[in-house]
Design an enzyme around this catalytic site. Structure first.
Site, mmCIF file in Angstrom:
data_model
loop_
_atom_site.group_PDB
_atom_site.id
_atom_site.type_symbol
_atom_site.label_atom_id
_atom_site.label_comp_id
_atom_site.label_asym_id
_atom_site.label_seq_id
_atom_site.Cartn_x
_atom_site.Cartn_y
_atom_site.Cartn_z
ATOM 1 N N SER A 122 15.321 -41.245 -41.365
ATOM 2 C CA SER A 122 14.300 -40.750 -42.244
ATOM 3 C C SER A 122 13.911 -39.285 -41.990
ATOM 4 O O SER A 122 13.278 -38.679 -42.848
ATOM 5 C CB SER A 122 13.047 -41.619 -42.121
ATOM 6 O OG SER A 122 12.500 -41.539 -40.827
ATOM 7 N N SER B 130 16.149 -42.649 -36.815
ATOM 8 C CA SER B 130 15.733 -41.599 -37.755
ATOM 9 C C SER B 130 15.802 -40.174 -37.252
ATOM 10 O O SER B 130 15.648 -39.245 -38.041
ATOM 11 C CB SER B 130 14.311 -41.863 -38.235
ATOM 12 O OG SER B 130 14.356 -42.764 -39.300
ATOM 13 N N LYS C 15 7.996 -32.828 -38.928
ATOM 14 C CA LYS C 15 8.132 -33.918 -39.899
ATOM 15 C C LYS C 15 6.743 -34.324 -40.411
ATOM 16 O O LYS C 15 5.790 -34.408 -39.617
ATOM 17 C CB LYS C 15 8.823 -35.108 -39.221
ATOM 18 C CG LYS C 15 9.116 -36.289 -40.116
ATOM 19 C CD LYS C 15 9.867 -37.377 -39.336
ATOM 20 C CE LYS C 15 10.213 -38.580 -40.186
ATOM 21 N NZ LYS C 15 10.926 -39.633 -39.425
#
Ligand code: GLN
Length: 488
Positions: free
Chosen positions: A155, A179, A80
């Protein structure tokens, strides 16, 4: 195809020299070339760097290094874009850091490398990890591989979509209020939020420091256990990391679950839940019971305060953490006639609407005159939420809930209504406020066309990771939902 394999299956092939790490990287890059135009999971990839790491892994394999020594040797893992990887972009999907390149590796990345992994690719996300749909990325949304008109969750939407679309073997995400677990649920993969302090946050760009944890997203529970084992442990560079020994998660998961007590919170299976989700979770609970778990109803009485509490604590911390992006030290600079104008122009141009909303909210709840009414009170309610869990864990070994109230929603459906968006995290947020651990794993599909994945959440005691991994593994192996793949 190598890109479709799990970590354990790819490692087995590499060990037998039936495939090379270079071929594994090539296979992921081919899949990215084939599908990522439609999925949008990757912000960037660096093939030359990935092949360099692959060649080093292939040399180590040729020299006899085993996966017992380096469990991830030759396995491509994508990251990420909020976790620092040396000499790679670290944009947090924000314009303010668009051109920023990290000068160092996060501790989790060092640990992946030490375990032999090929660290490649930067995965899309909501800007600074603020969001539940990946629509808040400054560089465009990621799409759900099961239905590209829908969001992948957020997210860590890029991390979940990349795994679900077989663009990588496993990935890392971060979880401040759901997330990792929420996108894992919506994309049909496994996602794990470790106990606060279990995994070092050094090199994770801070959103809300008292809630943030890094964790794995993978194709099955065994892979999650393997990745978690690699990235866990004390780190002197993160003062909140904890000196607890790291159990052999990947070995422990095979142990039986007979007699484990599972709590079903009566506050969770209530109105507003999609009937397909409700149904899938009830069937999953019955399956866990069949496997030997004992189910009992429990109460988490402060559940309805969780979302409000989270949006005070998280925004307060975010407003302080994001003060460092001022145009002087990092990333974007928009000049002004004096420093104040420079800050205002840089931050005004660099941050997106949701990030600005959070900074303004956070500054407000911390401001004099409001601090006691909002921030202080939220901290007290946070303690009550934590106590709810600790009391429940006096009677049960783990808690079972849906991960999300609905399956993936369509792009644009909630982006105009922040409150609706915030409510999609209703089942994941309490876990972060309490600092406990949680996993989401596939437990079925909706009856719609095309079908959409549904996630089951298991919450564990502080440092009780192995218990929920065991439960998840037993459930997964007895059902096989994780084997279903989206058609892309
Ligand atoms: N969706 C939540 C938020 O918008 C949680 C995000 C996260 O866990 N990083 O803040």
């Amino acid at each position: 195809m190598l890109n479709q394999l799990t970590i354990s299956n790819l490692a087995a092939k590499l060990a037998k020299r039936e495939a090379s790490a270079r071929e594994a990287v090539q296979s992921c890059l081919d899949q990215i070339a084939r599908v990522d135009g439609r999925v949008g999971a990757f912000l960037s990839a660096d093939p030359a760097d990935a092949f360099k790491q692959a060649d080093a892994a292939d040399r180590a394999l040729a020299e006899g290094t085993t996966h017992a020594q380096k469990p991830l040797l030759g396995v491509p893992i994508a990251i990420k874009d909020v976790i620092a990887v040396k000499d790679q972009p670290l944009s947090c999907a924000s314009r303010i850091l668009q051109k920023y390149v990290s000068p160092y590796d996060a501790t989790v990345v060092e640990k992946l490398r030490a375990a032999g992994a090929i660290v490649f690719g930067r995965l899309n996300m909501d800007e600074f990890a603020m969001g539940s749909s990946t629509e808040n990325s400054a560089f465009g949304p990621t799409k759900n591989p099961w239905d590209t008109s829908r969001i992948p969750g957020g997210s860590s939407g890029g991390s979940a979509a990349a795994v679900a679309a077989d663009e990588c073997i496993g990935s890392l995400g971060s979880d401040t209020g759901g997330s990792i677990r929420q996108p894992a649920a919506l994309c049909g993969c496994v996602g794990f939020k470790p106990t606060y302090g279990r995994v070092s946050r050094y090199g994770l760009v801070a959103f809300a420091s008292s809630l943030d944890q890094i964790g794995p997203l993978t194709k099955d529970v065994r892979d999650t256990a393997t990745l978690l084992e690699v990235i866990s442990g004390l780190d002197n560079r993160d003062s909140t990391s904890v000196p607890q020994p790291v159990p052999r998660y990947a070995t422990i998961i095979g142990e039986g679950i007979k007699g484990l007590k599972l709590g079903l919170p009566k506050e969770y299976l209530v109105g507003g839940i999609d009937p397909d989700v409700n149904n899938a979770v009830r069937i999953a609970v019955a399956q866990l019971q069949k496997l030997g778990a004992e189910i009992q109803e429990i109460s988490l009485p402060h559940t309805d305060c969780a979302v409000a509490t989270y949006y005070i604590v998280a925004t307060a911390e975010a407003s302080a953490n994001l003060a460092r992006f001022d145009g002087i030290r990092y990333g974007l600079r928009v000049d002004g006639t004096d420093p104040i104008e420079l800050y205002a122009k840089t931050r005004g141009t660099g941050f997106g609407a949701e990030v600005k909303r959070r900074i303004i909210l956070g500054t407000y709840v911390l401001s004099s005159g409001y601090h006691d009414a909002y921030y202080l009170r939220a901290q007290k309610v946070r303690t009550l939420i934590q106590q709810d869990f600790l009391k429940a864990f006096e009677h049960v070994d783990a808690i079972v809930t849906p991960t999300t109230p609905t399956a993936a929603f369509t792009i644009g459906e909630k982006s105009g209504d922040p409150l609706q968006m915030y409510l999609s995290d209703i089942f994941t947020i309490s876990c972060n406020l309490a600092g406990i651990c949680g996993i989401s794993l596939p437990c079925g599909f909706t009856t719609s066309t095309p079908k959409l994945p549904i996630g089951l959440q298991l919450l564990g005691k502080p440092f009780g990771e192995e218990t929920i991994l065991k439960l998840a593994h037993a459930y997964e192996q007895s059902t096989g939902w994780h084997r279903e793949k989206p058609r892309l």
